[in-house]
Every structure is written in C-alpha cells, then in structure tokens.
Design an enzyme around this catalytic site. Structure first.
Site, mmCIF file in Angstrom:
data_model
loop_
_atom_site.group_PDB
_atom_site.id
_atom_site.type_symbol
_atom_site.label_atom_id
_atom_site.label_comp_id
_atom_site.label_asym_id
_atom_site.label_seq_id
_atom_site.Cartn_x
_atom_site.Cartn_y
_atom_site.Cartn_z
ATOM 1 N N ASP A 1 -6.332 -7.114 4.463
ATOM 2 C CA ASP A 1 -7.468 -6.470 3.816
ATOM 3 C C ASP A 1 -8.358 -7.530 3.184
ATOM 4 O OD1 ASP A 1 -9.023 -4.341 2.672
ATOM 5 O OD2 ASP A 1 -8.022 -4.738 0.760
ATOM 6 N N LYS B 1 3.309 -15.245 2.672
ATOM 7 C CA LYS B 1 3.598 -15.975 1.425
ATOM 8 C C LYS B 1 5.107 -16.173 1.384
ATOM 9 C CE LYS B 1 2.211 -17.710 -2.556
ATOM 10 N NZ LYS B 1 1.283 -18.857 -2.674
ATOM 11 N N ASP C 1 -2.674 -18.244 0.624
ATOM 12 C CA ASP C 1 -3.639 -18.975 -0.217
ATOM 13 C C ASP C 1 -4.340 -20.056 0.596
ATOM 14 O OD1 ASP C 1 -1.167 -20.203 -0.079
ATOM 15 O OD2 ASP C 1 -1.079 -20.755 -2.200
ATOM 16 N N TYR D 1 0.827 -1.212 0.000
ATOM 17 C CA TYR D 1 0.000 0.000 0.000
ATOM 18 C C TYR D 1 0.863 1.263 0.000
ATOM 19 C CZ TYR D 1 -4.634 -2.018 1.015
ATOM 20 O OH TYR D 1 -5.831 -2.674 0.954
ATOM 21 N N ASP E 1 -12.427 -9.205 4.622
ATOM 22 C CA ASP E 1 -13.680 -9.181 3.856
ATOM 23 C C ASP E 1 -14.208 -10.604 3.722
ATOM 24 O OD1 ASP E 1 -13.506 -6.409 3.345
ATOM 25 O OD2 ASP E 1 -14.235 -6.663 1.292
#
Ligand code: IPM
Ligand code: MN
Length: 354
Positions: A245, A189, A221, A142, A249
């Site tokens: 983020d 990751k 993942d 970001y 959700d």
C-alpha cells in the site's frame, strides 16, 4: 464478445473517473463489435448513507453475477475526522476484497517520456522505469486480530500470514516475472518481523523451481529509498499488504501523478479493477480529477479478464497520444489543463478516429 461488467463508482471522485472509464469501454465495444453490459452497485460512504452498510448484500450479488468489476474509490472526510465511527467506508472495500477473495493487487508503475519533466524527481532517475508491484491484499495487519484493552489505553493490530497465502501470490509474481525481465524483489522486514521471515523462507523455497528468475530480497525501509533513487533496478516487486500500500503511493510520483496508476485485484474466481488513488474528496464534483488511472484500469480489465489484448493496447496508445497532445488534467499541468470529461472525450475521439 458478450460480457457483463459490474460498476462500483463509490465516493468522492470515484463516480467521475469511473464514468470516463465506462465511456472508453463503450467506445471499444463499438469499435471491435463487442457487447458490454454495465450494472451499477453501491459501495463506501454512499452505500452507508443509502443502506447503512458500506458493502451491501446486493453489491456482493452484483459483483458475483458479472464477469468483471470496475471500481472507483471510497472514503469520506466525515469518517476520517471521527476515529470513533463504528461503520466506515473503508470497511466496505476490505469486506469486498475478502468476500471476493481478491488476494493479489497488481500495480504497474512506469514513467511516461512526455511527463518526465512533471515529476518532482530527476528525469535521468525516473526515465525508462517499468516495474510492477504484486501486493498481497487479503492478509497481514489489515485483516489480523485487532482491538483495544478494556480501559481503551492500549490498542493492537496483529499481522498474520500463512504459507498458503504467501504462495498463491508468489506464484502470480513469478509468472509475471518470467514474461518480463525475470527478476523478483521480495520486499519485507525480515530483520524484525516473524511474518517477513516466513515470506522469505516460502518465496526462497518456491524460487528453487525457477532458476532462470533472479530473486532478490530488500528491507522495506531500504526499498522505500531505492524506489526513488534507482527505480530501474526493479522488475517485479512482491510484498505484503501494508508495505505494498505504502510503496505504490510513493511509486506513483515516478509516473507523474497518483491519478495515472491503475491496478487489478485478482482472486481465484473474480477480478476487480481500480485506480490506485483514493476518493480525493476536495476535488469531487469539480471536474479536475485525472481519469487516466481509471481508464488504464479498464484496459487491464479487458486484457486480464477478457483476454482482449489488442483492445487494451489501443486504449494505452490513445492515452499516450492524449498526453502527447497536452490534453491532461490539473494534477499534471496546473497552467494549461483540461477537465476530467475533456480528457475522457479526447481518448474516445482518438480511439474512434485513429
Ligand atoms: C488502497 C487504499 C485502501 C488500502 C484503503 C482505502 C483501505 O489505500 O487501495 O490502496 O489501504 O488498501
Ligand atoms: Mn493505498
């Protein structure tokens, strides 16, 4: 207790849900004899319209001169449809997080017994889910260097993390875990990314001082799959900015609606509280937005910034009762639903009368 709260309603449904959260805070103040003062400020698309800046100086000043910040949402489709727009509402949110040093975004996820049937996920999978995501908020992709090549045929966003940035949020995640089920899962990751390997090394080293806390590692993942396959395995999830983020959700499906999830964004000196949902422009002004995420964020504000635990518990209890009574918005019950304002009023009624 005398406290000042900055209120940043923002865009879309932000003003509607924030109004309900303020209403609940006023009810709590009345009931427990506190004095809360509210000061409004602009952010997002509405701030661009009025001042040309998505995070005006005046807003920063107001954030800094109050004891806590309550934030709604930002975003407007007119910017989403124009990828070449130079000034965007989201820049306001990112600038605010950076300017106030809000490095840890804390997002609790739990299922409500009354809403198990409303989730598209199976009841037996989601029941008793209770975990909390610690999402790093002022670093990573970001905020890394970004740009385009001269011919505009190539673009890049870089992901950067320092040990210091990793450590300060790791500390908060471990503190939280030690008061909970004593388990931290670092989501990364590390099989591909150098930054993830630094996260692993740093967190692993930090964990050595906490032998009573179990530290697990999971690739993002796999974590995305595990969250909806077996959410009860998680206690505290610690992760970097973008992974956090995305998975929060996803995790909101467990609660029953994105509109139910609150969050706290914590810095060394300041804290901001906001529902995790966005501005949901299609719903703006229709009175159908779910105010519970915003109201639960106000409860987090009382507990974390003001130390008012009993008050925040009262709010959570009143929300539960409201849900049990079937007084919910359209996102939760598309047949028998109540308006944003009616749900807020019901919560206030319960707070005052019970
Ligand atoms: C969130 C939002 C923001 C983010 C956007 C609006 C920039 O999705 O708070 O989760 O990606 O952090
Ligand atoms: Mn998001």
């Amino acid at each position: 207790m005398n406290r000042k709260i900055a209120v940043l309603p923002g865009d879309g449904i932000g003003p509607e849900v924030t109004a309900q959260a303020v209403k609940v805070l006023k009810a709590i103040a009345g009931k427990f004899n506190h004095q809360f003062e509210f000061e409004e400020a602009l952010i997002g698309a509405i701030a661009i319209d009025k001042t040309g800046n998505p995070f005006p100086e005046q807003t920063l000043k107001i954030c800094k001169s109050n004891d806590a910040i309550l934030f709604g949402a930002i975003g407007d489709p007119k910017y989403d449809l124009d990828p070449s727009a130079k000034i965007r509402p989201e820049q306001g949110l990112l600038a605010m997080r950076k300017a106030l040093g809000l490095y840890a975004n804390i997002r609790p996820v739990n299922s409500y017994p009354e809403l198990l049937k409303k989730s598209p996920l199976k009841e037996e999978i989601i029941k008793d889910t209770d975990f909390i995501v610690f999402r790093e908020l002022t670093g990573g992709i970001y905020f890394g260097e970004k740009g385009q090549s001269e011919d505009k045929q190539t673009a890049y966003d870089t992901c950067t993390y320092s040990t210091e940035e990793i450590l300060r949020i790791t500390k908060l995640a471990f503190e939280s875990a030690s008061a909970r089920k004593k388990k931290v899962t670092l989501v990364d990751k590390a099989n591909v990314l150098e930054t993830s390997r630094l996260w692993r090394k740093t967190v692993k080293h930090y964990a050595e001082e906490f032998p009573d806390i179990q530290l697990d590692f999971m690739f993002i993942d796999n974590a995305a799959m595990q969250i909806i396959l077996n959410p009860r395995q998680f206690d505290v999830i610690l992760t970097e900015n973008m992974f956090g983020d995305i998975i929060t959700d996803e995790a909101s499906v467990i609660a029953g609606s994105l509109g139910l999830l609150p969050s706290a964004s914590i810095g060394a000196e300041r804290a901001l509280y906001e529902p995790i949902h966005g501005s949901y422009p299609e719903a703006a002004g229709k009175g159908i937005a779910n105010p519970i995420g915003a109201i639960l964020s106000a409860a987090m504000l009382l507990e974390m910034s003001f130390g008012l635990k009993a008050e925040s518990e009262e709010i959570r209890k009143a929300i539960k009762k409201t849900i049990v009574a079937g007084c919910v918005t359209k996102d939760i019950d598309s047949m028998h639903f109540y308006s944003t304002n009616q749900v807020g009023t019901k919560i206030v009624d319960i707070l005052i009368n019970e």
